[in-house]
Structures are given as C-alpha cells and as structure tokens.
Design a protein around this motif. Structure first.
Motif, mmCIF file in Angstrom:
data_model
loop_
_atom_site.group_PDB
_atom_site.id
_atom_site.type_symbol
_atom_site.label_atom_id
_atom_site.label_comp_id
_atom_site.label_asym_id
_atom_site.label_seq_id
_atom_site.Cartn_x
_atom_site.Cartn_y
_atom_site.Cartn_z
ATOM 1 N N VAL A 26 0.840 -1.200 0.000
ATOM 2 C CA VAL A 26 0.000 0.000 0.000
ATOM 3 C C VAL A 26 0.876 1.251 0.000
ATOM 4 O O VAL A 26 1.849 1.339 0.744
ATOM 5 C CB VAL A 26 -0.936 0.010 1.236
ATOM 6 N N ASP A 27 0.524 2.198 -0.856
ATOM 7 C CA ASP A 27 1.132 3.532 -0.825
ATOM 8 C C ASP A 27 0.126 4.466 -0.166
ATOM 9 O O ASP A 27 -1.071 4.380 -0.439
ATOM 10 C CB ASP A 27 1.397 4.042 -2.251
ATOM 11 N N LYS A 104 -7.049 -2.128 -13.038
ATOM 12 C CA LYS A 104 -5.794 -2.806 -13.358
ATOM 13 C C LYS A 104 -5.143 -3.444 -12.122
ATOM 14 O O LYS A 104 -3.928 -3.372 -11.926
ATOM 15 C CB LYS A 104 -4.815 -1.827 -14.016
ATOM 16 N N VAL A 106 -5.354 -2.468 -9.084
ATOM 17 C CA VAL A 106 -4.968 -1.496 -8.051
ATOM 18 C C VAL A 106 -6.226 -0.856 -7.472
ATOM 19 O O VAL A 106 -7.088 -0.363 -8.211
ATOM 20 C CB VAL A 106 -4.042 -0.409 -8.640
ATOM 21 N N PRO B 75 0.317 -5.407 -11.116
ATOM 22 C CA PRO B 75 -0.762 -4.471 -10.809
ATOM 23 C C PRO B 75 -0.415 -3.038 -11.195
ATOM 24 O O PRO B 75 0.731 -2.603 -11.037
ATOM 25 C CB PRO B 75 -0.926 -4.606 -9.287
ATOM 26 N N GLY B 76 -1.406 -2.333 -11.704
ATOM 27 C CA GLY B 76 -1.244 -0.904 -11.966
ATOM 28 C C GLY B 76 -0.453 -0.569 -13.209
ATOM 29 O O GLY B 76 0.042 0.543 -13.341
ATOM 30 N N HIS B 110 4.189 7.150 2.676
ATOM 31 C CA HIS B 110 4.497 5.737 2.834
ATOM 32 C C HIS B 110 4.405 5.075 1.467
ATOM 33 O O HIS B 110 3.408 5.226 0.775
ATOM 34 C CB HIS B 110 3.442 5.132 3.781
ATOM 35 N N ARG B 111 5.440 4.375 1.066
ATOM 36 C CA ARG B 111 5.395 3.709 -0.240
ATOM 37 C C ARG B 111 5.884 2.275 -0.128
ATOM 38 O O ARG B 111 6.947 2.015 0.412
ATOM 39 C CB ARG B 111 6.259 4.455 -1.266
ATOM 40 N N GLU B 112 5.112 1.387 -0.658
ATOM 41 C CA GLU B 112 5.505 -0.027 -0.650
ATOM 42 C C GLU B 112 5.522 -0.626 -2.049
ATOM 43 O O GLU B 112 6.157 -1.652 -2.263
ATOM 44 C CB GLU B 112 4.523 -0.839 0.216
ATOM 45 N N SER B 113 4.777 -0.019 -2.964
ATOM 46 C CA SER B 113 4.699 -0.581 -4.310
ATOM 47 C C SER B 113 5.987 -0.309 -5.084
ATOM 48 O O SER B 113 6.724 0.617 -4.768
ATOM 49 C CB SER B 113 3.527 0.032 -5.068
ATOM 50 N N HIS B 114 6.201 -1.128 -6.091
ATOM 51 C CA HIS B 114 7.377 -0.951 -6.941
ATOM 52 C C HIS B 114 7.001 -0.097 -8.143
ATOM 53 O O HIS B 114 5.950 -0.298 -8.738
ATOM 54 C CB HIS B 114 7.871 -2.299 -7.449
ATOM 55 N N TYR B 115 7.864 0.820 -8.475
ATOM 56 C CA TYR B 115 7.641 1.637 -9.667
ATOM 57 C C TYR B 115 8.906 1.642 -10.511
ATOM 58 O O TYR B 115 9.986 1.342 -10.028
ATOM 59 C CB TYR B 115 7.256 3.078 -9.267
#
Lengths: 127, 163
Positions: A26-27, A104, A106, B75-76, B110-115
C-alpha cells in the motif's frame, strides 16, 4: 491441524481462517484535503472488495478467486489467497464521502478530511 | 495525524482471537520470504538472470501437454507498457510501472509498491513456438500462453550396440 487433548488448550477453529490472507502493498499519500491509499491487489474482482471505515480504522478486504493454472505447476512465486489490511487513520475524516475505485489490479481509496479540520491557507493582509 | 498500519492484536485491539496473531505472523513470514526470493533472485543460482530494472514481478508457471502457461502479477500497469517477447527457450516480460500520482508530487508518506522499469527473463522448461504465443492482461495479472514446439516432443532414441 491441532487436536484438542486438554481442556486448557483451545482448539484452533479452521473455519475462522479458511484461506491464507495476504497484506497488499500500500502507498499512502496525504494530500491535505484527503488521504489517498493505493493498494496493489492483483487478481481480485471489484465485487469482492470490501472497504470499511469504523472508529478511525480503514479496513480493506479483498476476495481473490483461486488462480489455478492448467497442468503441472513448474513455479509458484506468489501466494494464492485473500487480501486483508487495516490502517488507523484517526478522527477528522468524513466517512460518508470515502470513495474507492479498482483498476488494473490497483485499489485507490480517497478518504476526505472533514471540512472543519482541513488545512486552510490563511491570507496575510497588509495594512 | 499519524498513519499506523496495525498488524498485531496488541497494537490494534480491533480483532479478537489468537488466530489473528497467527495469521499476522504468517503474513509477515510470507512477506519476508517473498521479498527475499523475488528481490534478491540475482543471487540465487537457480533463478534466471536479471537483465535490467529495479524490481521483478512475481510469476507462476505451469506446463500442460501442449502448452506452457505463465502468469505474472503486474498491478497498476498499462498493458501498452508491457512488452512480451519469446525466443525458443526463453520468455522475457519487461515494461514500466508508472506512478499515477507522481504528477501531484509531494505528500507521499508511505510507499511499498514498486515503480519504474522491470525486465524478467524466464527460462522455459521446453522449447516453444515463438509464433504461437498469446498474452492477456486482466485485473493486474498478465497471462501468457505458449505452445510447445512440436520438435520438442520426446523421442525414443535407439541404443546401438557395437559390433
């Protein structure tokens, strides 16, 4: 499976947690007027996602259908199960205006602050 | 304001029953293992090489009589930003995950996802026909179906004896 041998040891109820659950990545972004939560929950269906806000706690639960691949499994790197995660946001949010959309894989949740507690820019006047 | 994800019964007081704690512990272990194996795989000798990119999507792979099925968690990601290429014995999934909210700039707490970019080369258990591959993206999951090359079918090899 745990077998109950003594009355002092409580038996684990398997139906309480039928599947493995996972915490999604989670962001979180505080935009002032609202807090934005962006959760990766690939494979879920929009109809199986449940977002609740109660006593300052935002909870996300998402049901993921079994991801069965045909044939013999050669490699399995990610778990199969439902997602579950909660955040204590505290007070000052307008629960009736919380919105969420799923695209998608998310889930994006907008949690707006109550107007009374939103940060306001104060204009400084000169004489 | 503070944003504190609650993970244990003690810290939250929200859930009841010891299973919550067990489930949370299990989740943490899953995350640790997943993180270890998916992000440090270049060090693992049995894993494929990492070409470029900062993160690796997790995959599942299975094999049926005539096909190989690969499923990747992405995802995303806009399907237009995903590139799937196949050689006889290797599948490469690459692309870029863009942060939709990057434009708004500040405010991330707060960031947990990968970009960013990713590229993963996956060795295939059998030769496939590169012309006969389908890829489909749905709800953050990429599904690739590869058809095994007819020449890769096992053959019986006659054992000759010396005269």
């Amino acid at each position: 499976m745990v077998t109950q041998t003594h009355t002092t040891i409580p038996a684990i109820e398997p139906q309480a947690e039928p599947n493995l659950t996972y915490q999604p990545n989670v962001d979180i972004c505080d935009l002032g007027a609202e807090v934005l939560l962006v959760a990766d929950i690939p494979g879920a269906r929009a109809s199986g996602i449940d977002v609740t806000f109660e006593d300052g706690v935002l909870a996300v639960r998402a049901a993921v259908p079994p991801r069965e691949l045909p044939g013999r499994t050669v490699r399995q790197e990610y778990g199969i199960g439902n997602y579950r995660r909660s955040f204590r946001l505290g007070d000052g949010f307008d629960a009736s205006q919380i919105s969420a959309d799923y695209k998608k894989g998310v889930l994006t949740i907008h949690v707006p602050r109550l107007a009374a507690v939103r940060p306001r820019k104060v204009e400084v006047k000169t004489a | 304001m503070s944003l504190i994800p609650f993970r244990t019964k003690r810290s939250s007081g929200m859930e009841s029953g010891s299973l919550t704690t067990l489930a949370d512990f299990r989740n943490e272990m899953n995350r640790l293992f997943e993180g270890f194996f998916s992000r440090t795989s270049p060090a693992s000798p049995w894993f494929e090489t990492v070409e470029t990119g900062q993160w690796l999507p997790a995959i599942d792979m299975s094999e049926s009589e005539k096909q190989i099925h690969v499923r990747a968690e992405l995802p995303g990601i806009d399907p237009k930003d995903v590139d799937v290429s196949v050689s006889e014995d290797r599948l490469v999934i690459s692309g870029e995950k863009k942060s939709e909210k990057e434009a708004t700039g500040e405010g991330w707490s707060h960031r947990e996802s990968h970009y960013g970019g990713f590229s993963r080369a996956i060795p295939l258990p059998e030769s496939v026909d590169p012309a006969n591959v389908t890829a489909r993206y749905d709800k953050g999951v990429l599904m690739v179906e590869l058809t095994k090359s007819p020449t890769s079918a096992s053959r019986k090899v006659p054992v000759l004896t010396a005269k």
